[in-house]
Write a protein that holds these residues in place. Structure first.
Motif, short mmCIF file in Angstrom:
data_model
loop_
_atom_site.label_atom_id
_atom_site.label_comp_id
_atom_site.label_asym_id
_atom_site.label_seq_id
_atom_site.Cartn_x
_atom_site.Cartn_y
_atom_site.Cartn_z
N CYS A 119 45.37 -27.89 -0.32
CA CYS A 119 44.96 -27.03 -1.43
C CYS A 119 45.12 -27.70 -2.79
CB CYS A 119 45.75 -25.72 -1.40
SG CYS A 119 45.41 -24.68 0.02
N THR A 120 46.24 -28.39 -2.99
CA THR A 120 46.50 -29.01 -4.30
C THR A 120 45.62 -30.23 -4.52
OG1 THR A 120 48.81 -28.30 -4.07
CG2 THR A 120 48.31 -29.82 -5.86
N ILE A 121 45.49 -31.08 -3.51
CA ILE A 121 44.66 -32.28 -3.64
C ILE A 121 43.19 -31.91 -3.78
CG2 ILE A 121 43.89 -34.40 -2.50
CD1 ILE A 121 46.72 -34.51 -3.67
N ALA A 122 42.77 -30.83 -3.11
CA ALA A 122 41.38 -30.35 -3.26
C ALA A 122 41.12 -29.97 -4.71
CB ALA A 122 41.13 -29.15 -2.34
N GLY A 123 42.07 -29.28 -5.32
CA GLY A 123 41.93 -28.94 -6.74
C GLY A 123 41.95 -30.16 -7.63
N TYR A 124 42.78 -31.14 -7.27
CA TYR A 124 42.92 -32.37 -8.07
C TYR A 124 41.61 -33.15 -8.12
CZ TYR A 124 45.02 -36.76 -9.71
OH TYR A 124 45.33 -37.89 -10.43
N PHE A 125 40.92 -33.23 -6.97
CA PHE A 125 39.69 -34.04 -6.91
C PHE A 125 38.41 -33.25 -7.22
CE2 PHE A 125 42.45 -36.81 -4.29
CZ PHE A 125 42.24 -38.01 -4.96
N PHE A 126 38.43 -31.95 -6.96
CA PHE A 126 37.19 -31.18 -7.10
C PHE A 126 37.25 -30.10 -8.17
CE2 PHE A 126 37.47 -32.46 -2.57
CZ PHE A 126 36.40 -33.36 -2.55
N GLY A 127 38.45 -29.76 -8.64
CA GLY A 127 38.60 -28.64 -9.55
C GLY A 127 37.94 -28.82 -10.91
N ASN A 128 37.70 -30.06 -11.31
CA ASN A 128 37.12 -30.31 -12.63
C ASN A 128 35.67 -30.78 -12.58
OD1 ASN A 128 39.41 -29.89 -14.63
ND2 ASN A 128 40.38 -31.27 -13.16
N ILE A 129 35.06 -30.70 -11.40
CA ILE A 129 33.62 -30.94 -11.31
C ILE A 129 32.93 -29.83 -12.09
CG2 ILE A 129 31.65 -31.01 -9.73
CD1 ILE A 129 33.52 -32.18 -7.63
N PRO A 130 31.99 -30.17 -12.98
CA PRO A 130 31.39 -29.17 -13.89
C PRO A 130 30.96 -27.87 -13.21
CG PRO A 130 30.64 -31.34 -14.50
CD PRO A 130 31.47 -31.51 -13.26
N ILE A 131 30.24 -27.96 -12.09
CA ILE A 131 29.73 -26.74 -11.45
C ILE A 131 30.88 -25.86 -10.94
CG2 ILE A 131 29.52 -27.78 -9.14
CD1 ILE A 131 26.94 -26.11 -8.82
#
Length: 213
Positions: free
Chosen positions: A170-182
């Motif tokens: 959950c945390t690493i998913a947010g780290y890598f994908f959480g700031n993708i614009p969409i």
């Protein structure tokens, strides 16, 4: 009703609330996050606190430097393992003495305890791990494990494994994908999707049980 609305708002706009927490508490924000995860996993009457969404959002903030990702992982992992351990011991201590007319007693009665004990002895490890990814069930699983006298060594092993997998994914998913614009621009929708995916196994289980009956 106002409390429920506030909780829903906190979960759906967790990115905004995390900004406020960081700005107000600075380094103490780690303690706030620890307490939220600990209470959500460790106190059976608080299953509605954010879990998956909090980890995902915190990972996204770590990616932009608001949190140290290593410290964040340690904080979440420690809170998750200690929370489940406390919940297990609470269940072991009071699980069989809960008033049958209480709201917990109606969900966890003697018959269910016996079935839970049999189930945990057969599938205990898998249950503790998979429950990590299901809101509400995540909170009740260790309580029932303790109340049904699941072997503690067996429990703590899968508690640690499940906690590590849950926190990392959950945390690493947010780290890598959480700031993708969409994703960043539709954060509330993403959080709802995370919650839906989390509860989907429980919904499937209920549907299967009803059809089998």
């Amino acid at each position: 009703m106002n409390i429920i609305k506030s909780l829903i708002s906190f979960i759906l706009h967790i990115d905004e609330h995390l900004i406020d927490i960081i700005q107000i508490f600075d380094i103490w924000s780690y303690l706030i996050l620890f307490l939220i995860v600990f209470v959500e996993t460790g106190v059976v009457v608080f299953p509605f606190l954010p879990g998956d969404s909090l980890l995902f959002a915190s990972g996204a903030f770590a990616a932009v430097g608001a949190f140290n990702i290593a410290i964040l992982l340690i904080v979440f992992f420690t809170a998750a393992v200690i929370g489940d351990t406390v919940n297990y011991h609470i269940g072991k201590k009071i699980g069989t003495s809960i008033p049958p007319n209480s709201w917990i007693g109606k969900m966890i009665n003697k018959e269910k305890m016996e079935k839970a004990e049999e189930f945990f002895n057969k599938h205990g490890g898998k249950t503790i791990i998979f429950a990590r990814f299901m809101p509400f069930i995540r909170t009740f699983a260790p309580f029932v494990a303790g109340a049904s006298r699941m072997n503690y060594r067996y429990f703590i092993t899968y508690n640690i494994v499940g906690g590590a997998i849950w926190v990392l994914l959950c945390t690493i998913a947010g780290y890598f994908f959480g700031n993708i614009p969409i994703i960043k621009n539709n954060f509330s929708t993403v959080i709802l999707l995370i919650i839906f995916i989390s509860v989907l196994p429980a919904i499937i289980g209920v549907v299967k049980e009803r059809f089998s009956k």
